[in-house]
Motif scaffolding. Structure first.
Motif, short mmCIF file in Angstrom:
data_model
loop_
_atom_site.label_atom_id
_atom_site.label_comp_id
_atom_site.label_asym_id
_atom_site.label_seq_id
_atom_site.Cartn_x
_atom_site.Cartn_y
_atom_site.Cartn_z
N ASP A 1 42.63 36.85 29.27
CA ASP A 1 42.06 37.99 29.99
C ASP A 1 41.36 37.55 31.26
O ASP A 1 41.43 38.21 32.32
CB ASP A 1 41.07 38.74 29.09
CG ASP A 1 41.76 39.41 27.92
OD1 ASP A 1 42.98 39.68 28.05
OD2 ASP A 1 41.09 39.68 26.90
N LEU A 2 40.67 36.41 31.18
CA LEU A 2 39.98 35.90 32.36
C LEU A 2 40.96 35.53 33.46
O LEU A 2 40.74 35.82 34.65
CB LEU A 2 39.13 34.69 31.96
CG LEU A 2 38.28 34.07 33.05
CD1 LEU A 2 37.29 35.08 33.61
CD2 LEU A 2 37.52 32.84 32.52
N ASP A 3 42.08 34.92 33.06
CA ASP A 3 43.10 34.57 34.06
C ASP A 3 43.67 35.83 34.71
O ASP A 3 43.87 35.88 35.94
CB ASP A 3 44.22 33.76 33.39
CG ASP A 3 43.72 32.38 32.91
OD1 ASP A 3 42.70 31.92 33.49
OD2 ASP A 3 44.31 31.82 31.98
N ASN A 4 43.95 36.84 33.87
CA ASN A 4 44.48 38.09 34.43
C ASN A 4 43.48 38.73 35.40
O ASN A 4 43.86 39.26 36.46
CB ASN A 4 44.80 39.07 33.29
CG ASN A 4 45.95 38.58 32.43
OD1 ASN A 4 46.86 37.89 32.94
ND2 ASN A 4 45.94 38.92 31.15
N SER A 5 42.19 38.70 35.02
CA SER A 5 41.17 39.29 35.90
C SER A 5 41.09 38.54 37.23
O SER A 5 40.96 39.15 38.31
CB SER A 5 39.81 39.27 35.21
OG SER A 5 39.84 40.02 34.01
N GLU A 6 41.18 37.22 37.17
CA GLU A 6 41.12 36.44 38.41
C GLU A 6 42.32 36.75 39.29
O GLU A 6 42.19 36.89 40.52
CB GLU A 6 41.07 34.95 38.07
CG GLU A 6 39.74 34.53 37.45
CD GLU A 6 39.74 33.06 37.08
OE1 GLU A 6 40.81 32.43 37.19
OE2 GLU A 6 38.67 32.55 36.69
N ASN A 7 43.49 36.91 38.67
CA ASN A 7 44.67 37.25 39.46
C ASN A 7 44.51 38.62 40.12
O ASN A 7 44.87 38.82 41.29
CB ASN A 7 45.92 37.24 38.57
CG ASN A 7 46.24 35.84 38.07
OD1 ASN A 7 45.97 34.85 38.76
ND2 ASN A 7 46.81 35.72 36.87
N ARG A 8 43.97 39.58 39.35
CA ARG A 8 43.79 40.94 39.90
C ARG A 8 42.78 40.93 41.05
O ARG A 8 42.98 41.60 42.07
CB ARG A 8 43.29 41.87 38.78
CG ARG A 8 43.10 43.31 39.21
CD ARG A 8 44.38 43.91 39.69
NE ARG A 8 44.20 45.30 40.09
CZ ARG A 8 45.09 45.99 40.79
NH1 ARG A 8 46.24 45.41 41.17
NH2 ARG A 8 44.87 47.24 41.09
N ILE A 9 41.73 40.15 40.89
CA ILE A 9 40.72 40.06 41.96
C ILE A 9 41.34 39.46 43.21
O ILE A 9 41.08 39.89 44.34
CB ILE A 9 39.52 39.22 41.47
CG1 ILE A 9 38.74 40.02 40.41
CG2 ILE A 9 38.60 38.86 42.62
CD1 ILE A 9 37.69 39.21 39.69
N SER A 10 42.18 38.45 43.03
CA SER A 10 42.84 37.84 44.19
C SER A 10 43.72 38.85 44.90
O SER A 10 43.73 38.93 46.15
CB SER A 10 43.66 36.63 43.73
OG SER A 10 42.83 35.66 43.12
N GLU B 1 41.56 41.28 46.83
CA GLU B 1 41.02 40.67 48.04
C GLU B 1 42.06 40.63 49.15
O GLU B 1 41.77 40.90 50.32
CB GLU B 1 40.52 39.26 47.72
CG GLU B 1 39.24 39.24 46.89
CD GLU B 1 38.80 37.83 46.55
OE1 GLU B 1 39.60 36.90 46.81
OE2 GLU B 1 37.68 37.67 46.02
N ASN C 1 40.50 33.64 27.38
CA ASN C 1 40.97 32.86 28.53
C ASN C 1 42.09 33.58 29.25
O ASN C 1 42.16 33.60 30.49
CB ASN C 1 41.43 31.48 28.06
CG ASN C 1 40.24 30.61 27.62
OD1 ASN C 1 39.15 30.75 28.17
ND2 ASN C 1 40.45 29.74 26.64
#
Length: 313
Positions: free
Chosen positions: A78-87, A90, A76
């Motif tokens: 790692d998923l949060d970190n990935s979402e932040n990086r994607i944001s 973008e 979870n």
């Protein structure tokens, strides 16, 4: 048939339906042995072992569940970190696109202004060139018109002179035509005379040639003796005058033959001699040679003559 009732059939020994009636099964034996022997610790021991195994399995499940929860929490995070990086990516991409759009707009405006300036400069240059070309063209046309007028005057004078010259040439050509016709007639007459002379000369030459040949034949016949012979292959050596002849081979198709000539204790062999081809040989006591000629070649025989000088030394 009797009306007496039949006795009941005994139950099968291994049928489970009748096992309760069998007092000799293994379970009944164990119960009886336990009651008789007084061993009451077996069942508690079995229960204790089962409870211990159950507790161990529960502990194992608890540990495994805790580890699974920890792994889930890590995923979870790692998923949060990935979402932040994607944001973040973008946002950066959006900013970059805005910058590129602004740069493209600025470049388009500059290009449009440059094109407008170039078009105005081209129009100015075209106008200047057109004005200058018009002036130069008018001046050139005037000069050409003046030169053409002067040339036309000269051409008129030349045409007049040429007309007079042509008239003179026509008169001279007429005179030349008459002379040519007269010369052609003269040449034709001379050609006919020349052809007649050539014909006469050829006739005279033929007469002279025939006369010369006749004189030569006459002289030859007066100077030499001729002996006609027929030579067979099977005849061996035959004597013609003072010469021996022997035929070795004939070739009728090719008109050739092989022969041997014997004279003055000599032998001369000749192979592949053609018909009418003379064979000359000098015999002792003569200044001129003998002449042997075969005029016809047949199968295994030949016809010919031997020419011998009349005068010896």
């Amino acid at each position: 048939m009797s009306d007496q009732p039949r006795p009941p059939m005994p139950p099968p020994p291994n049928d489970p339906m009748f096992r309760s009636l069998d007092k000799t099964g293994p379970l009944e034996k164990a119960v009886r042995n336990a009651k008789q022997g007084g061993s009451g610790w077996v069942l508690p021991t079995i229960l204790f072992v089962c409870i211990a195994l159950l507790l161990g399995y529960c502990i194992f499940l608890t540990v495994k569940l805790s580890r699974t929860q920890e792994a889930t929490e890590l995923l979870n995070r790692d998923l949060d970190n990935s979402e932040n990086r994607i944001s973040q990516l973008e946002e950066e991409l959006y900013k970059t696109e805005n910058k590129l759009v602004q740069q493209i707009d600025a470049t388009s405006k500059e290009l449009s202004s440059v094109q407008a300036q170039q078009e105005s400069e081209v129009q100015n240059i075209k106008a200047a060139v057109t004005q200058k070309a018009d002036k130069d063209a008018l001046a050139s046309v005037d000069r050409k018109a003046q030169s053409i007028q002067s040339d036309v005057g000269e051409i008129k004078q030349n045409v007049t002179a040429v007309d007079s010259s042509v008239k003179q040439v026509d008169t001279k050509v007429g005179e030349l035509d008459k002379r040519v016709e007269e010369q052609a007639k003269t040449i034709e007459e001379q050609r006919k005379l020349l052809e007649q002379s050539i014909h006469n000369i050829n006739a005279t030459r033929e007469i002279l040639d025939s006369t010369r040949e006749s004189l030569f034949n006459l002289k030859t016949s007066l100077d030499r003796d001729y002996f006609v012979f027929q030579l067979h292959k099977k005849s061996g050596i035959i004597r013609v005058k003072d010469v021996g002849l022997r035929l070795k081979k004939t070739r009728k198709k090719d008109q050739r033959y092989d022969t041997e000539i014997f004279y003055d204790d000599k032998k001369m062999s000749k192979d592949k001699v053609a018909a009418n081809e003379p064979i000359y040989f000098l015999k002792m006591g003569y200044k001129k040679p003998y002449e042997l000629v075969v005029t016809q070649v047949l199968d295994d025989k030949v016809n010919g003559y031997l020419s011998v000088p009349k005068v010896a030394e």
